[in-house]
Every structure is written in C-alpha cells, then in structure tokens.
Design a protein around this motif. Structure first.
Motif, PDB file in Angstrom:
ATOM      1  N   THR A  49       1.047  -1.128   0.067  1.00 44.27           N
ATOM      2  CA  THR A  49       0.049  -0.170   0.160  1.00 44.27           C
ATOM      3  C   THR A  49       0.778   1.067   0.021  1.00 44.27           C
ATOM      4  O   THR A  49       1.850   1.246   0.631  1.00 44.27           O
ATOM      5  N   LYS A  51       0.623   5.095   1.299  1.00 41.55           N
ATOM      6  CA  LYS A  51      -0.035   5.752   2.222  1.00 41.55           C
ATOM      7  C   LYS A  51       0.638   7.127   2.683  1.00 41.55           C
ATOM      8  O   LYS A  51       1.916   7.194   2.389  1.00 41.55           O
ATOM      9  N   ASP A  52      -0.225   7.977   2.977  1.00 40.33           N
ATOM     10  CA  ASP A  52       0.209   9.371   3.584  1.00 40.33           C
ATOM     11  C   ASP A  52      -0.329   9.318   5.178  1.00 40.33           C
ATOM     12  O   ASP A  52      -0.789   8.419   5.506  1.00 40.33           O
ATOM     13  N   ARG A  54      -3.111  10.652   5.971  1.00 38.75           N
ATOM     14  CA  ARG A  54      -4.455  10.525   5.851  1.00 38.75           C
ATOM     15  C   ARG A  54      -5.127   9.318   5.029  1.00 38.75           C
ATOM     16  O   ARG A  54      -6.360   8.997   5.363  1.00 38.75           O
ATOM     17  N   ALA A  55      -4.577   8.763   4.209  1.00 42.27           N
ATOM     18  CA  ALA A  55      -5.152   7.519   3.249  1.00 42.27           C
ATOM     19  C   ALA A  55      -4.119   6.921   2.845  1.00 42.27           C
ATOM     20  O   ALA A  55      -2.916   6.874   2.977  1.00 42.27           O
ATOM     21  N   GLN A  56      -4.591   5.637   2.194  1.00 45.86           N
ATOM     22  CA  GLN A  56      -3.817   4.639   1.658  1.00 45.86           C
ATOM     23  C   GLN A  56      -4.727   4.157   0.492  1.00 45.86           C
ATOM     24  O   GLN A  56      -5.912   4.361   0.189  1.00 45.86           O
ATOM     25  N   VAL A  57      -3.672   3.553  -0.437  1.00 47.26           N
ATOM     26  CA  VAL A  57      -4.201   2.735  -1.711  1.00 47.26           C
ATOM     27  C   VAL A  57      -3.345   1.468  -2.090  1.00 47.26           C
ATOM     28  O   VAL A  57      -2.258   1.682  -2.010  1.00 47.26           O
TER      29      VAL A  57
END
Length: 450
Positions: A49, A51-52, A54-57
């Motif tokens: 994944t 990520k930062d 605030r979110a991930q993909v």
C-alpha cells in the motif's frame, strides 16, 4: 418511486462499470507515498500500500518488473509509483497496477538529470569535436576542490610522487550544497581570467546522487564547456556520472586517476631523457666526424693547388721512377748472372769424369732406398697376415672345439648339423681339441622345447 428492473445492477455489473470509469479517467497516474503492508508471495509479484498521513491505496507490481527494481523495497520507504488505476472486480477494491517504482528523492533527481542531459546533448554541448586536447606537459595545474576533503590529498600525493616539478594551486570551493555550483563556476571564471594555468582539475570524492547534485547544475556545465583552459572532471567514483563529466574535456574515473593522466611519470621522463641524450651524443659525434673528414679533404685539395706541393710531388714521382728503374736493372743483371752460372755448371757436368762422379754419388744415395722399401713392405704384409690370422681364428671351427665343443662327422665326412642327420646305429667321428672319438648312435633325442 420504485426503480425499474432494467436499472437494477448486479455487483459484478456495478464493479465492471466502475472499473471502466476509473481506467478511462485515470489512464496513467504518478503517486508518491510511503510503502506499507509489503508482501512478496511465491509468485514473484509485489503487493503493498502507498500511504500518507490521511489515506492509503492498494498497489501491485507484477513479475518480472518487480525483479528488476534498482533498490530493495522496505516498510516506510518513500517511493514514486507510476501506473494505471483500476478496480479488482472480485472484491470491489480499487488499486494501482504499476509499471515502474523508484525511490522518491533520487528518482526525481534522476529524472531531472536525464532531462537536462538530453537538453544539453541536443545543443551539442557534449560533442567530442568541441572538446579541447590536453597539453602534452602541464606546467601549472589548478585544482578546484574542497581543501579539507580526501580528494585533494589523493591528488597532491599522486602528483608529488609522479612529477614533483609540476606547480599545483588548490583553488578552494565547496563541493556540496545549494551554492556550491555557483561558487565553482565563479572560481572557474577567475582561474581562466588569470591565464596562469595550463589545465584545470575539478575533483570530488564519492557520494550519493544528492551529494553530487552540485555538479549537475546547468550553469556550471555551460561554464565548463566554455572554459578556454582544458578542464578535467574527476567527480565521485568510477560508476558516478555528472553533467560536469560530460561537459569537461576529459573525464577521469577518480581524482587519483586524473592526477596520473595530468602528470607524467618522472621515471619515464628520465628514461626518455637518457635516450635523447644518447641520440644527441651520437648525432654530435657523427657530425664532428663528417666535419673533420671535410676539413681533411679541403686541406688536401688546398695543398694540391700550391706550386711547391706540386713540385715536391713531381720530384717524388721522379725519385720513385728512378728507384723502380734501378731495381729493374739489378734484377735483370741478377737473372743474367744466374743464367751464366747455370750454363757453366752444365758445361762442367758434361765432362765424362764429372758425369761419372755424379752418377756414383747418385747411386750411393739410391742404394739404401730399395732395402728400406722392402723392409717396409714386409712389415705391412706381416701386419696384414696377422690380421687375417685373427679373422680366420675367430671363424674357425677349431676355435669352437677348443672351448669344449665337438664336431660330429659321418664316416664319409659329412658334418652332423641336426638330430635328423643321424640315425640309430650310425657310426660317427667326434673331433675334440686333443683327438678323435668313435661313437655309435643308439637313439636320437630332441630337446624338451622341440
């Protein structure tokens, strides 16, 4: 209001529509983030994944692209991913299918480096025809480097060992940082304006791409290319390449190698100097001999043109001719006197008494010669007879008998040579060394080998 049957979608239909919308809207995306949930199953694919805070993909990098990464992926590493956004219909998860993956910091620098390199190369800044050749022997060298780095120590050590007569000036500049490129370009301009140096060396030790980034500055590359003084670039290790290397007139793998290229080996120079000195001495002696020969020939021609010398030469020729004539007359007189003496001797020898006396003397001298010849001939014949006797004795059957053997003969004198030559009842004569024996054959026998 109730939806019609034709507006109702199945989950698979919904996911398929969503996948198409995502892939059409995001054909290629660049995403920068930190690696997380890293997984590499036995299939060789790489799942993780991005990520930062605030979110991930979710992301996937399939084999074989995952096997040729220039770095080792690890948790928390900041990377730059390039790929297309899609949706995994079986679970309804959307994810990035990646085409490439690189470290974020160095990857960006690498892209900037390649773009700037392509731009300057298209302008012809790196063409070999533009580069200036180094002088055969550098008398004064300017070294642009950090005065406290290991590179300057390596350069000065090699130069002192190879050619101590080379004048070296260390031109201090920073080799890392935001202002390093501008300060290096300014020092390069001052060195060229002084007109003091035969060559300039730009040197720095190894480091990462960020550490060497000052030498990838466009303004510095253009300043190096425009330098009227030949510039040698020795930045980093052998595998490191910067725009300064491409713009310089010569690129060296390391600062030490650059010093070896710029300074000749004093041992080679001493050997060459000794050879030139020998050639000069040989040439000098050859020219001196030629000059002496020309001087001697000129002196001879000068003396030949003087009247006194010609007169002396004529007198010498006259005396030589008189000596030859006198010698010829004396030789002829000697021959005539010898002929007269020979004739007198012949006349005396023709007197009967004189001839009788000569014949007696000759006979007395010849008398011992036949006797000596006969004695020598008898001696030769005796030696020959002894040799024949030894040869006959060597092949004589009596010699064999004397060694303990016997010769068997029939009564008619035939020699018994084999067992088959004798029959039972035959009477034989056995010749021994001291007599004969009469024997009678009982029964012939053969050897065990027969």
């Amino acid at each position: 209001m109730q939806p019609s049957s034709r507006d109702v979608l199945t989950p698979s239909q919904l996911n398929a529509l969503a996948r198409g919308l995502l892939e059409d809207a995001f054909p290629v995306v660049l995403v920068e983030g930190e690696l997380g949930n890293l997984s590499r199953p036995a299939s060789g694919h790489l799942y993780f994944t991005l990520k930062d805070a605030r979110a991930q993909v979710r992301c996937a990098l399939f084999k074989p692209k995952s096997q040729w990464l220039p770095f080792q992926p690890r948790e928390g590493l900041r990377v730059l991913a390039r790929g297309r956004l899609t949706l995994y219909e079986a679970r309804g998860d959307y994810q990035l299918i990646l085409d490439s993956l690189e470290e974020a910091g160095e990857g960006a620098l690498r892209r900037a480096f390649e773009q700037l390199k392509a731009k300057l190369q298209a302008e012809g800044l790196f063409d070999a025809e533009r580069k200036r050749p180094l002088p055969a022997y550098v008398r004064r060298l300017g070294v642009l480097t950090s005065p406290s780095g290991a590179a300057v120590r390596d350069v000065l050590s090699v130069l002192a060992r190879r050619f101590p007569l080379l004048e070296v000036d260390v031109l201090p500049v920073p080799v890392q940082g935001e202002t390093a490129a501008a300060q290096i370009a300014a020092m390069l301009a001052r060195a060229n304006a002084s007109g003091r140096y035969d060559a300039l060396l730009l040197a720095r030790g190894g480091g990462s791409l960020e550490d060497l980034w000052a030498f990838n500055d466009e303004a510095l590359a253009r300043a190096i290319a425009a330098s009227p003084t030949p510039v040698v670039s020795a930045v980093g290790h052998e595998t490191d390449f910067t725009l300064a290397d491409f713009a310089a007139d010569l690129r060296a793998p390391t600062p030490s190698v650059a010093a070896e290229l710029l300074a000749p080996d004093r041992r080679d120079l001493l050997t060459r100097l000794a050879g030139l000195q020998r050639r000069l001495q040989t040439l000098h002696l050859h020219r001196l001999r030629n000059a002496m020969q020309r001087a001697d020939r000129a002196a001879l021609r000068l003396n030949a043109l003087r009247p006194q010398a010609r007169l002396r030469a004529l007198r010498e020729r006259q005396r030589e001719a008189l000596r030859r004539l006198s010698a010829a007359w004396r030789a002829r007189a000697d021959r005539d006197l010898a002929a007269l003496r020979h004739a007198d001797a012949v006349l005396r020898a023709t007197h009967p008494r004189r001839r009788l006396a000569l014949l007696r003397e000759r006979l007395a001298g010849l008398a011992p010669r036949p006797r000596a010849a006969i004695v020598r001939q008898l001696q030769r014949e005796a030696l020959r007879a002894r040799g024949l006797a030894r040869s006959l004795e060597a092949v004589s059957p009596l010699a064999t008998v004397a060694r303990g053997y016997a010769i068997l003969r029939h009564e008619d004198g035939r020699v018994v040579r084999a067992v088959a030559d004798a029959r039972p009842g035959d009477r034989l004569d056995a010749r021994l060394s001291d007599g004969h024996l009469r024997v009678r054959v009982e029964s012939p026998a053969r050897d065990e080998d027969g």
